[in-house]
Design a protein around this motif. Structure first.
Motif, PDB file in Angstrom:
ATOM      1  N   VAL A 137     -50.573  67.484 -11.971  1.00  0.00           N
ATOM      2  CA  VAL A 137     -50.058  68.843 -11.889  1.00  0.00           C
ATOM      3  C   VAL A 137     -49.917  69.188 -10.421  1.00  0.00           C
ATOM      4  O   VAL A 137     -50.891  69.120  -9.656  1.00  0.00           O
ATOM      5  CB  VAL A 137     -50.987  69.849 -12.586  1.00  0.00           C
ATOM      6  CG1 VAL A 137     -50.487  71.280 -12.370  1.00  0.00           C
ATOM      7  CG2 VAL A 137     -51.067  69.564 -14.083  1.00  0.00           C
ATOM      8  N   VAL A 138     -48.666  69.524 -10.006  1.00  0.00           N
ATOM      9  CA  VAL A 138     -48.387  69.875  -8.618  1.00  0.00           C
ATOM     10  C   VAL A 138     -48.575  71.378  -8.451  1.00  0.00           C
ATOM     11  O   VAL A 138     -48.196  72.161  -9.324  1.00  0.00           O
ATOM     12  CB  VAL A 138     -46.949  69.481  -8.248  1.00  0.00           C
ATOM     13  CG1 VAL A 138     -46.612  69.928  -6.837  1.00  0.00           C
ATOM     14  CG2 VAL A 138     -46.777  67.975  -8.398  1.00  0.00           C
ATOM     15  N   ALA A 139     -49.191  71.804  -7.326  1.00  0.00           N
ATOM     16  CA  ALA A 139     -49.370  73.217  -7.028  1.00  0.00           C
ATOM     17  C   ALA A 139     -49.258  73.416  -5.525  1.00  0.00           C
ATOM     18  O   ALA A 139     -49.417  72.479  -4.731  1.00  0.00           O
ATOM     19  CB  ALA A 139     -50.711  73.717  -7.556  1.00  0.00           C
ATOM     20  N   TRP A 273     -52.080  69.306  -4.323  1.00  0.00           N
ATOM     21  CA  TRP A 273     -51.920  70.607  -3.654  1.00  0.00           C
ATOM     22  C   TRP A 273     -51.257  70.412  -2.303  1.00  0.00           C
ATOM     23  O   TRP A 273     -51.738  69.680  -1.453  1.00  0.00           O
ATOM     24  CB  TRP A 273     -53.291  71.251  -3.505  1.00  0.00           C
ATOM     25  CG  TRP A 273     -53.318  72.553  -2.766  1.00  0.00           C
ATOM     26  CD1 TRP A 273     -53.597  72.750  -1.453  1.00  0.00           C
ATOM     27  CD2 TRP A 273     -53.100  73.854  -3.317  1.00  0.00           C
ATOM     28  NE1 TRP A 273     -53.563  74.063  -1.141  1.00  0.00           N
ATOM     29  CE2 TRP A 273     -53.260  74.795  -2.278  1.00  0.00           C
ATOM     30  CE3 TRP A 273     -52.784  74.313  -4.586  1.00  0.00           C
ATOM     31  CZ2 TRP A 273     -53.110  76.162  -2.461  1.00  0.00           C
ATOM     32  CZ3 TRP A 273     -52.645  75.684  -4.779  1.00  0.00           C
ATOM     33  CH2 TRP A 273     -52.799  76.591  -3.727  1.00  0.00           C
ATOM     34  N   HIS A 274     -50.110  71.117  -2.117  1.00  0.00           N
ATOM     35  CA  HIS A 274     -49.397  71.099  -0.819  1.00  0.00           C
ATOM     36  C   HIS A 274     -49.063  72.544  -0.481  1.00  0.00           C
ATOM     37  O   HIS A 274     -48.104  73.119  -0.983  1.00  0.00           O
ATOM     38  CB  HIS A 274     -48.135  70.237  -0.914  1.00  0.00           C
ATOM     39  CG  HIS A 274     -47.512  69.934   0.422  1.00  0.00           C
ATOM     40  ND1 HIS A 274     -46.796  70.852   1.142  1.00  0.00           N
ATOM     41  CD2 HIS A 274     -47.518  68.786   1.158  1.00  0.00           C
ATOM     42  CE1 HIS A 274     -46.365  70.304   2.262  1.00  0.00           C
ATOM     43  NE2 HIS A 274     -46.797  69.043   2.302  1.00  0.00           N
ATOM     44  N   SER A 309     -60.078  67.001 -11.007  1.00  0.00           N
ATOM     45  CA  SER A 309     -59.989  66.473  -9.641  1.00  0.00           C
ATOM     46  C   SER A 309     -58.833  67.150  -8.910  1.00  0.00           C
ATOM     47  O   SER A 309     -57.811  67.507  -9.512  1.00  0.00           O
ATOM     48  CB  SER A 309     -59.775  64.956  -9.666  1.00  0.00           C
ATOM     49  OG  SER A 309     -60.822  64.307 -10.338  1.00  0.00           O
ATOM     50  N   TRP A 310     -59.004  67.312  -7.583  1.00  0.00           N
ATOM     51  CA  TRP A 310     -57.959  67.885  -6.726  1.00  0.00           C
ATOM     52  C   TRP A 310     -57.719  66.952  -5.546  1.00  0.00           C
ATOM     53  O   TRP A 310     -58.648  66.316  -5.043  1.00  0.00           O
ATOM     54  CB  TRP A 310     -58.380  69.253  -6.186  1.00  0.00           C
ATOM     55  CG  TRP A 310     -58.150  70.386  -7.137  1.00  0.00           C
ATOM     56  CD1 TRP A 310     -58.705  70.561  -8.348  1.00  0.00           C
ATOM     57  CD2 TRP A 310     -57.286  71.510  -6.909  1.00  0.00           C
ATOM     58  NE1 TRP A 310     -58.257  71.719  -8.927  1.00  0.00           N
ATOM     59  CE2 TRP A 310     -57.381  72.337  -8.042  1.00  0.00           C
ATOM     60  CE3 TRP A 310     -56.463  71.906  -5.865  1.00  0.00           C
ATOM     61  CZ2 TRP A 310     -56.668  73.523  -8.170  1.00  0.00           C
ATOM     62  CZ3 TRP A 310     -55.757  73.101  -5.976  1.00  0.00           C
ATOM     63  CH2 TRP A 310     -55.845  73.889  -7.123  1.00  0.00           C
ATOM     64  N   MET A 311     -56.450  66.885  -5.116  1.00  0.00           N
ATOM     65  CA  MET A 311     -56.114  66.243  -3.837  1.00  0.00           C
ATOM     66  C   MET A 311     -55.363  67.274  -3.007  1.00  0.00           C
ATOM     67  O   MET A 311     -54.346  67.824  -3.446  1.00  0.00           O
ATOM     68  CB  MET A 311     -55.264  64.986  -4.038  1.00  0.00           C
ATOM     69  CG  MET A 311     -54.846  64.338  -2.714  1.00  0.00           C
ATOM     70  SD  MET A 311     -54.085  62.722  -2.926  1.00  0.00           S
ATOM     71  CE  MET A 311     -55.540  61.712  -3.204  1.00  0.00           C
ATOM     72  N   ILE A 312     -55.886  67.563  -1.820  1.00  0.00           N
ATOM     73  CA  ILE A 312     -55.351  68.620  -0.969  1.00  0.00           C
ATOM     74  C   ILE A 312     -54.677  67.996   0.243  1.00  0.00           C
ATOM     75  O   ILE A 312     -55.322  67.267   1.033  1.00  0.00           O
ATOM     76  CB  ILE A 312     -56.460  69.588  -0.541  1.00  0.00           C
ATOM     77  CG1 ILE A 312     -57.009  70.320  -1.780  1.00  0.00           C
ATOM     78  CG2 ILE A 312     -55.951  70.583   0.489  1.00  0.00           C
ATOM     79  CD1 ILE A 312     -58.124  71.284  -1.475  1.00  0.00           C
ATOM     80  N   ALA A 313     -53.371  68.261   0.393  1.00  0.00           N
ATOM     81  CA  ALA A 313     -52.642  67.807   1.582  1.00  0.00           C
ATOM     82  C   ALA A 313     -53.026  68.674   2.776  1.00  0.00           C
ATOM     83  O   ALA A 313     -53.402  69.842   2.628  1.00  0.00           O
ATOM     84  CB  ALA A 313     -51.139  67.884   1.325  1.00  0.00           C
ATOM     85  N   LYS A 314     -52.892  68.083   3.975  1.00  0.00           N
ATOM     86  CA  LYS A 314     -53.205  68.805   5.222  1.00  0.00           C
ATOM     87  C   LYS A 314     -51.877  69.310   5.797  1.00  0.00           C
ATOM     88  O   LYS A 314     -51.095  68.561   6.371  1.00  0.00           O
ATOM     89  CB  LYS A 314     -53.951  67.892   6.176  1.00  0.00           C
ATOM     90  CG  LYS A 314     -55.340  67.541   5.633  1.00  0.00           C
ATOM     91  CD  LYS A 314     -56.104  66.584   6.502  1.00  0.00           C
ATOM     92  CE  LYS A 314     -55.536  65.174   6.384  1.00  0.00           C
ATOM     93  NZ  LYS A 314     -56.322  64.194   7.156  1.00  0.00           N
ATOM     94  N   VAL A 315     -51.629  70.622   5.616  1.00  0.00           N
ATOM     95  CA  VAL A 315     -50.311  71.228   5.838  1.00  0.00           C
ATOM     96  C   VAL A 315     -50.474  72.527   6.610  1.00  0.00           C
ATOM     97  O   VAL A 315     -51.275  73.379   6.209  1.00  0.00           O
ATOM     98  CB  VAL A 315     -49.629  71.541   4.486  1.00  0.00           C
ATOM     99  CG1 VAL A 315     -48.245  72.118   4.718  1.00  0.00           C
ATOM    100  CG2 VAL A 315     -49.594  70.344   3.579  1.00  0.00           C
ATOM    101  N   SER A 316     -49.726  72.708   7.700  1.00  0.00           N
ATOM    102  CA  SER A 316     -49.691  73.998   8.384  1.00  0.00           C
ATOM    103  C   SER A 316     -48.335  74.296   9.012  1.00  0.00           C
ATOM    104  O   SER A 316     -48.082  75.420   9.436  1.00  0.00           O
ATOM    105  CB  SER A 316     -50.772  74.035   9.486  1.00  0.00           C
ATOM    106  OG  SER A 316     -50.413  73.185  10.578  1.00  0.00           O
ATOM    107  N   TYR A 317     -47.429  73.310   9.071  1.00  0.00           N
ATOM    108  CA  TYR A 317     -46.197  73.449   9.874  1.00  0.00           C
ATOM    109  C   TYR A 317     -45.273  74.521   9.313  1.00  0.00           C
ATOM    110  O   TYR A 317     -44.836  74.465   8.159  1.00  0.00           O
ATOM    111  CB  TYR A 317     -45.448  72.112   9.925  1.00  0.00           C
ATOM    112  CG  TYR A 317     -44.248  72.165  10.851  1.00  0.00           C
ATOM    113  CD1 TYR A 317     -44.404  72.028  12.223  1.00  0.00           C
ATOM    114  CD2 TYR A 317     -42.973  72.389  10.335  1.00  0.00           C
ATOM    115  CE1 TYR A 317     -43.310  72.085  13.070  1.00  0.00           C
ATOM    116  CE2 TYR A 317     -41.866  72.451  11.178  1.00  0.00           C
ATOM    117  CZ  TYR A 317     -42.046  72.303  12.551  1.00  0.00           C
ATOM    118  OH  TYR A 317     -40.963  72.374  13.390  1.00  0.00           O
TER     119      TYR A 317
END
Length: 851
Positions: A137-139, A273-274, A309-317
């Motif tokens: 599941v994308v969020a 998660w992105h 379970s969650w996978m969190i991308a490292k995003v700030s741009y």
């Protein structure tokens, strides 16, 4: 940065209409052949870390009841899974529907189902593209949701799937049942994914690497901060782009409904998660972002009832990068259970054409970054959630031309397309569909159940029952024979009874139908009837005495003509005896019956009521005082009853005054004249009064009480205002005056019997006698008695001759009474007696011996 906007509903309406039409077409399949109603093509069930999954298979079959329905999984292509053997879905399914579970390993399969009848395959069908693999599941926000016409590549592998549906109205409570499709470049990814974006390419990479199919759901929403996600977990979130709040509790409501409806159906590996671009734009602090993300993760787990379970991308741009955002994401990854590190995307396609969104070839690079993060270590350590089994509905028989629908499994609520909300109900022909919620609030749909006349043909009919006689079918008039039938869920007898057993008393034929556990009725059994024999006449009983008496009496009851009864006729009393006459001493009703040659008993005779009055309670005797006392005293005996009391079977009185020794018993008599058993015996002992003693002078200083007394007698001396008690009959008198004495003895510790006082005795202390008296003096044999008026402690007694020689000595620790002194073999003459002691000065006295 594209602001939050609401897509048009038209496309969603078209897709919904298309799915509904397809569903109706599938449901219209008749019982002419076997049909699979679940699962649908291209569904992917989440595999476990052991590379297996178990899921429900349901469908319909032609009329009649098969022996069993079996299923197997066959890979769509060589190497795309492991073929299974035929697995039993359900044995002897009824009502034209079947369901069961099948277990397989990761792969892309044809699901085959076959129906076995008479040991042969009767019907067979299959559904292609059933997956056991990975579900995500994308969020997040727009770089997770995707945009149209940004160059999103299609998935090339047939095993990459989605539900091509856009929730344009942002429905929060219930989405359409998914109808899965291949993930093309312009596909929607339900509920809100707007294109294949990078997910189609990622799907290709995963299927190529893992060799299992992949299914994506997408709940991301553009232009959303982590604050908005956190706020919407519990209420309405603020929209910083246009002011006010997001509608329908966006953005989290889309993730919630995805988890509860779609991820519950398929299972889930993880949320991808992105998000972070909006946090940079609106300068959210590191601490707030950590709190926001942790709340969203926690809420997703609460809503699903599982540790997702969650996978969190490292995003700030967002035209620039922001270290606080990245730091916050790293902190959540490092400190939150079951959360994994996703790709770092800030350096991807910088600068970006519109300042924020990844486009064109960079979307393939984004997919590569996600693929690199979804390592084998992630698949080993993450916690996949298995699919929740869909509700299984079973069909059973019911009365009045209906069937019974029963939902198997435990669910918290039930909602049928007809408005019913129960898990069991009876109904007639029609189409029925259930939506059920489990304890965590996840909801699932059952396959549609079509009830028609052919449904009834596919319900089992129990075998024709056989009636069993539980007692002899040859009975006497007035008796009953018991009939029974084998265990079943219901019974219908020809006389209208509905119990398993019935009792019959006539010669009619009785038949029965039985209902099995499915509610289906059998044909009627063969009839069973009884043989009824006559009974003899009722005998007559007479009493040979009163029927009302006390318990110490009895009465004889006699059957008239009992001694002349025919040999083929016997009698039996209600109390069990089988003689013509019985003796009765117990209250009750007594009757007798006769038995004839058929062993049939008559009715009992008119009962004679015998009343046996109980004897009054045995009394206890209560004494007004001691039962041992002295002559001249008395004791009153009473019985603890208000009834008339009879003492020793002679005296009738409530109380008895006793002055003489003896044994006493009491009986009571009630108003009916019944006399109790005698009370325990009470013994009274009257002790004699001693005779009054006489006082004589025993010695110069001692008085003696004389009389004939037993050894236990004591004496009480009275003189002046003084009293002295002695255990012998002697008293040392140290004072002149009038003395009297009483003899007494104790009959217990507190009670004594005493004589009358003696006559007074005038005691004179002779003035010629010193404190020491010697007698006889003179003595003819050298024997003297010495007595001291006062008691002397540590007394020394000496006798010396004329020369001063001590010829006698005696030491007395206590000199209290007359003491003998014997100085034998002394010649006649005078001798000197000397006595001293503690605090007693020496005194002397002359002794005279005459031979």
């Amino acid at each position: 940065m594209i602001n939050f906007q609401k897509p048009l509903k038209n496309k969603r309406l078209f897709v919904t209409f298309f799915l509904f039409a397809a569903l109706l077409f599938a449901q219209a399949t008749s019982f002419a052949q076997v049909n699979i109603t679940f699962p649908l093509s291209r569904i992917v069930f989440q595999r476990s870390n052991a590379n297996t999954a178990t899921f429900v298979v349901s469908g319909t079959y032609q009329q009649g009841i098969p022996e069993r329905v079996e299923a197997s999984l066959v890979p769509m292509a060589a190497g795309q899974g492991t073929e299974t053997s035929w697995q039993l879905l359900e044995a002897n399914p009824i009502g034209g529907i079947f369901s069961g579970t099948i277990t397989g390993q990761g792969g892309w399969y044809k699901l085959k189902v076959r129906v076995i009848r008479n040991g042969q395959v009767a019907e067979q069908t299959e559904t292609e593209r059933i997956g056991i693999g990975e579900v995500f599941v994308v969020a997040g926000q727009s770089n997770a949701r995707g945009l149209q016409n940004y160059g999103a590549p299609s998935a090339n592998d047939d095993r990459v799937n989605c539900f091509n549906f856009l929730n344009a109205s942002f429905e929060t409570n219930e989405l359409p049942e998914p109808n899965f499709a291949h993930l093309n470049s312009d596909s929607y990814i339900a509920p809100y994914g707007y294109s294949a974006w990078s997910w189609g390419k990622l799907g290709d990479m995963l299927t190529n690497r893992l060799n299992v199919p992949v299914l994506f759901f997408n709940a991301a929403l553009e232009g959303t901060t982590s604050r908005a996600w956190r706020e919407s977990t519990t209420g309405w979130a603020t929209n910083p782009y246009i002011g006010g709040t997001y509608t329908n509790q966006l953005p989290y409501s889309q993730l919630r409904v995805t988890i509860k409806q779609y991820a519950s159906l398929t299972g889930i590996r993880a949320v991808l998660w992105h998000q972070g671009e909006a946090d940079t734009q609106f300068f959210l602090s590191e601490g707030e972002i950590v709190s926001n993300l942790q709340q969203v993760v926690s809420q997703s787990r609460n809503d699903s009832g599982h540790d997702i379970s969650w996978m969190i991308a490292k995003v700030s741009y967002n035209a620039r990068t922001e270290s606080a955002v990245i730091n916050a994401q790293n902190r959540v990854i490092q400190t939150t259970h079951n959360v994994f590190e996703g790709p770092a995307t800030d350096n991807l396609q910088v600068p970006r054409p519109d300042g924020v969104h990844i486009q064109g070839q960079a979307l393939s690079t984004l997919a590569e970054l996600w693929n690199a993060s979804l390592t084998q270590d992630f698949f080993n350590r993450s916690q996949p959630q298995a699919p929740v089994p869909i509700p299984i509905v079973k069909i059973g028989c019911a009365d009045n031309g209906q069937v019974k629908l029963t939902v198997q499994g435990n669910f918290s609520s039930y909602s049928w397309n007809t408005g019913w909300n129960e898990h069991i109900f009876n109904t007639g022909p029609g189409s029925y569909r259930l939506k059920a919620r489990d304890a965590a609030g996840n909801f699932l749909f059952s396959p549609t159940i079509n009830i028609s006349n052919k449904t009834f043909e596919a319900l089992p009919k129990p075998n024709q029952p056989t009636i069993i006689a539980k007692s002899n079918l040859v009975i006497c008039a007035g008796d009953k024979a018991e009939l029974t039938v084998q265990d079943a869920s219901g019974f219908r007898w020809s006389n209208g009874a509905t119990s398993q057993n019935i009792f019959i008393g006539d010669n009619q034929a009785y038949r029965v139908q039985i209902k099995d556990q499915n509610g289906c009725w059998s044909d009627f059994s063969a009839g069973v009837s009884a043989v009824v024999n006559p009974v003899p006449e009722v005998p007559t009983v007479v009493a040979k005495g009163p029927l009302d008496f006390c318990a110490d009496a009895s009465v004889e009851l006699e059957v008239q003509g009992a001694t002349s009864q025919a040999t083929n006729r016997s009698i039996e009393w209600s109390s069990g005896q089988k003689t013509g006459t019985i003796t009765v001493n117990t209250s009750g009703q007594y009757a007798v019956r006769a038995m004839n040659q058929y062993n049939c008993y008559s009715s009992y005779s008119t009962p004679l009521r015998v009343t046996v009055h109980p004897l009054p309670a045995t009394p206890s005797i209560v004494a007004s005082g001691p039962l041992r006392f002295c002559e001249g005293e008395t004791v009153t005996l009473s019985a603890n009853t208000p009834l008339t009391t009879i003492w020793n079977d002679k005296v009738s009185s409530q109380q008895l005054k006793v002055a003489a020794s003896g044994s006493y018993q009491a009986r009571t008599r009630d108003a009916l004249g019944c006399t109790s058993l005698p009370s325990p015996e009470v013994k009274v002992e009257v002790n004699p009064i001693p005779a009054p003693p006489k006082i004589t002078k025993y010695s110069p200083f001692t008085l003696e009480a004389t009389g004939e007394y037993l050894p236990n007698i004591q004496f009480k001396w009275t003189y002046g205002d003084k009293n002295t008690i002695t255990t012998d009959n002697l008293l040392k008198a140290v004072d002149a005056g009038k003395y009297s004495v009483t003899a007494f003895y104790y009959i217990d510790d507190a009670h004594m019997c005493a004589s009358p006082a003696s006559d007074d005795y005038q005691y004179i202390l002779e003035s010629s006698v010193s404190q020491i008296a010697v007698y006889p003096n003179p003595s003819t044999d050298g024997a003297f008695s010495v007595e001291s008026l006062n008691n002397i402690e540590n007394a020394n007694i000496y006798v010396v001759d004329a020369t001063g020689k001590v010829i006698f000595y005696q030491y007395l620790p206590s000199f209290t009474k007359s003491q003998p002194i014997k100085v034998t073999d002394l010649p006649s003459g005078f001798y000197m007696l000397r006595i001293n002691g503690s605090r007693f000065p020496a005194v002397t006295q002359k002794l005279w011996v005459i031979r």
